[in-house]
Motif scaffolding. Sequence first.
Motif, PDB file in Angstrom:
ATOM      1  N   ALA A 209       0.246  -1.417   0.249  1.00 19.84           N
ATOM      2  CA  ALA A 209      -0.247  -0.161  -0.295  1.00 19.84           C
ATOM      3  C   ALA A 209       0.635   1.314   0.223  1.00 19.84           C
ATOM      4  O   ALA A 209       0.422   2.424  -0.630  1.00 19.84           O
ATOM      5  N   SER A 212       2.534   2.257  -2.897  1.00 17.88           N
ATOM      6  CA  SER A 212       1.720   2.614  -4.441  1.00 17.88           C
ATOM      7  C   SER A 212       0.824   3.654  -3.956  1.00 17.88           C
ATOM      8  O   SER A 212      -0.200   4.093  -4.831  1.00 17.88           O
ATOM      9  N   LEU A 214      -0.671   4.092  -1.591  1.00 17.10           N
ATOM     10  CA  LEU A 214      -2.355   3.917  -1.121  1.00 17.10           C
ATOM     11  C   LEU A 214      -2.107   3.693   0.459  1.00 17.10           C
ATOM     12  O   LEU A 214      -3.160   3.583   0.864  1.00 17.10           O
ATOM     13  N   PHE A 215      -1.836   4.678   1.778  1.00 18.07           N
ATOM     14  CA  PHE A 215      -1.964   4.336   3.096  1.00 18.07           C
ATOM     15  C   PHE A 215      -3.521   4.667   3.148  1.00 18.07           C
ATOM     16  O   PHE A 215      -3.821   4.483   4.316  1.00 18.07           O
ATOM     17  N   SER A 217      -5.834   4.498   1.980  1.00 21.04           N
ATOM     18  CA  SER A 217      -7.332   3.323   1.621  1.00 21.04           C
ATOM     19  C   SER A 217      -6.585   2.550   2.636  1.00 21.04           C
ATOM     20  O   SER A 217      -6.885   1.096   2.812  1.00 21.04           O
ATOM     21  N   TRP A 218      -6.209   2.484   3.819  1.00 23.42           N
ATOM     22  CA  TRP A 218      -6.268   1.203   4.709  1.00 23.42           C
ATOM     23  C   TRP A 218      -7.155   0.440   5.395  1.00 23.42           C
ATOM     24  O   TRP A 218      -7.276   0.061   5.618  1.00 23.42           O
ATOM     25  N   ILE A 221      -8.602  -1.399   3.116  1.00 25.15           N
ATOM     26  CA  ILE A 221      -8.040  -2.240   2.819  1.00 25.15           C
ATOM     27  C   ILE A 221      -8.305  -3.315   3.745  1.00 25.15           C
ATOM     28  O   ILE A 221      -8.284  -5.073   3.710  1.00 25.15           O
ATOM     29  N   ALA A 239      -4.253  -5.664  -0.486  1.00 23.77           N
ATOM     30  CA  ALA A 239      -3.272  -3.917  -0.275  1.00 23.77           C
ATOM     31  C   ALA A 239      -3.568  -4.655  -2.123  1.00 23.77           C
ATOM     32  O   ALA A 239      -3.582  -3.693  -2.359  1.00 23.77           O
ATOM     33  N   ARG A 242      -6.740  -3.648  -4.168  1.00 24.31           N
ATOM     34  CA  ARG A 242      -6.864  -2.287  -4.522  1.00 24.31           C
ATOM     35  C   ARG A 242      -5.482  -1.398  -5.367  1.00 24.31           C
ATOM     36  O   ARG A 242      -5.976  -0.579  -5.464  1.00 24.31           O
ATOM     37  N   VAL A 243      -4.316  -1.805  -4.894  1.00 25.94           N
ATOM     38  CA  VAL A 243      -3.242  -1.415  -5.658  1.00 25.94           C
ATOM     39  C   VAL A 243      -3.511  -1.257  -7.640  1.00 25.94           C
ATOM     40  O   VAL A 243      -3.432   0.129  -8.384  1.00 25.94           O
TER      41      VAL A 243
END
Length: 301
Positions: A209, A212, A214-215, A217-218, A221, A239, A242-243
């Motif tokens: 995450a 990419s 996307l933290f 979006s934790w 995830i 993860a 989502r990525v």
Amino acid sequence: MSAAILSAALLLDAAVGEPRWLWSRLPHPAVLMGRAVRWCDERYNQGYDPRPGGIKTVLILLAGAIVLGWFLSLIGPLVECVVAAILLAQRSLVQHVQAVADALRLSVEDGRMMVTRIVSRETSQMETPDIARAAIESAAENLSDGVVAPAFWFLIGGLPGILAYKVINTADSMIGYRTAKYEEFGWAAARLDDVLNWIPARLTALLIAVTSRLFTSWGAIRDDARLHRSPNAGWPEAAMARVLGVALAGPRVYDGERRELPFVFEDGAHDIGPDAIDRAVKALWRAWGAMLAATVVIALF
């Protein structure tokens, strides 16, 4: 010292991988571990209650791995580095996953043949999206099992730590099934494997995450991971889903039986192909790079 040795081992594995010339002449450590598990299976998986035999198997495997790791570590840092590199699997993982994408570009049949090498499910009826999804799921899960978790346990316990992890992970892959033969005998191996992978699975998801961006979006995830049948595999898969913006997991066939499992990130793309696998491979290298950087920082400070 462990972090410095691990940094070198990560680089050695990434550069060399699994040299065929060596393992065509010598048994790979994973093969030797498999033989030890099989020996215990034949000897202790008996009687009306095989669970105590399974517990004894785990204790024997752990003791052997820890003693062997301790002995090898006495030889010196170079041996520790080489053994650790052998037990890591970044390069071989990337090669196997990329091979599925390359084969799928040739034909669906080629893709099916290649994905069979990295998944245990039924592949004969798979179409392009199914093959791509299976390859990406394997990429995410094996990044955790084959790279992050061994590295983590090496940092914690040196060679005894990484060997103990690998032998339990091998045992889980061989006897940790909910079948008539192994549900009781493999119980201890399966539960201990879950415990040993609890932190690494979440670290893997974090690496995927963060690298990419996307933290944020934790939370999503975490929620997606809870949909997975596995308490650990769902994290790196969620993860990665989502990525890449793809739906993973979902229905699949095992032993001729279709299982209606939920999708992870169901809103993601379902009609995917080799390009999605290519992007997964890039995500594997980004996560590996972040782990290497973190290990170097630990070694320095």
